[in-house]
Design an enzyme around this catalytic site. Sequence first.
Site, short mmCIF file in Angstrom:
data_model
loop_
_atom_site.label_atom_id
_atom_site.label_comp_id
_atom_site.label_asym_id
_atom_site.label_seq_id
_atom_site.Cartn_x
_atom_site.Cartn_y
_atom_site.Cartn_z
CE LYS A 196 49.18 8.35 7.46
NZ LYS A 196 48.70 10.11 8.57
C1 LIG Z 1 47.36 10.60 9.48
C2 LIG Z 1 46.53 10.80 8.71
C3 LIG Z 1 46.12 12.67 9.28
C4 LIG Z 1 46.71 12.71 10.84
O1 LIG Z 1 47.92 13.55 10.10
P1 LIG Z 1 48.35 13.81 11.98
O2 LIG Z 1 50.30 14.53 10.54
O3 LIG Z 1 48.84 12.41 12.19
O4 LIG Z 1 48.13 14.81 12.33
C5 LIG Z 1 44.75 12.94 8.65
N1 LIG Z 1 44.26 12.21 7.46
C6 LIG Z 1 44.62 11.19 7.22
C7 LIG Z 1 43.55 10.31 5.71
C8 LIG Z 1 45.51 10.42 7.93
O5 LIG Z 1 45.61 9.21 7.10
#
Ligand SMILES: *Cc1c(COP(=O)(O)O)cnc(C)c1O
Length: 378
Positions: free
Chosen positions: A184
């Site tokens: 991210k």
């Molecule tokens: C990555 C992601 C999540 C989940 O995030 P985590 O921190 O890995 O639990 C939820 N929604 C979206 C749109 C994502 O890209």
Amino acid sequence: MSWRVPLSDLDYGEEERQAVLQVLDSRWLTMGAVTQRFESEFATLVGCKHALAVSNATVALHLACLALGIGPGDEVIAPSLTFVATSNAVLYTGAQVRFSEVTGAHDLNIDPADIERLITPRTRAVIVVHYAGYPCQMQAILSIAHRHNLAVIEDAAHAPGARLGGRSLGAWGDVGCFSFFSNKNLATGEGGMLTTDRDDLADKLRVLRSHGMTSLTWDRHQGHAYSYDVVGLGYNYRMDELRAALGVAQLQKLALNNARRGQLTRAYWEALDGWLEMPFQQLAAQPGVEPVYHIFPALLPPGVDRKAFMDYLRSQGIQTSIHYPPIHTFSYYRELYPNLSLPRTEALAAREITLPLYPTMSPADLEAVAAAVRQALH
Ligand SMILES: *Cc1c(COP(=O)(O)O)cnc(C)c1O
């Protein structure tokens, strides 16, 4: 496999190393001064009164649903074109998901008109996802939500630092949920954050995050509390100090790295004009829209074999991906919702291709990707 251009890459350096070593030397490993600093700096970024660090965005979404009182018998509207965690979090509570369509080829975010179509007497909330860090139509969505007395949860996993009309994404709805997963815009390995302006929700979220307890080990260590009560069924969804330290270090780089993602995205738009359909290009040019360009999504021309396209790029050492296989098409969800079809989402998702994008990507890397795309399609 070693890629010439990977899909994404970290911007980690000496700052992150030092931040973690300092935590090790401090001998306090979870939910202490560093987590509080990360929360307070993140609250400032988003312009929210409260920011609560959690283990990941999936649990942030789960807690957001629970704090809003969502449970068995309730319905929550969410897009199907998102990561499966968005809707899994609703199912954890015993509520049902009503999947909604995307707006169109130019905007892969949830369609406000489709939200309205899906509302029933059981609907309690809408989860919006700011796909790739581009804002959903929040004015329209909030007005529908107010009219029908629905809560709004923002899945802002792609959107730390993004703004719409001067207000940060994650500060428009009742609760914002952020992810700090490794790929991210702000990466801590695992990690997440909840943001809210509502004191009542912040209180509930804080207690739910830590076993339903009324005080933390940290409070007792600080001499602020002697014991605790358990006031509800809570969870252990906390963040630790090591990850919070990475978060603080990454936060210093966020604005610059988001700007870099923006420059690269505009370079893609120019280099691939006429070759691929590129969603969000017009949206990004609108006044007041400040995206953070988490990934680079594009649509292949109708009829192009996506697997062959991905295989060609792979042969050139370029990693690509798909965002997303729509949730309602997964085996588990097909069993839950057997007759559901979302024609617009299905048609666009079948053409979607995600190209490499990360702040340390060089102009030469980008040109190599663009050249390979043109070669694959010519
Ligand atoms: C990555 C992601 C999540 C989940 O995030 P985590 O921190 O890995 O639990 C939820 N929604 C979206 C749109 C994502 O890209």
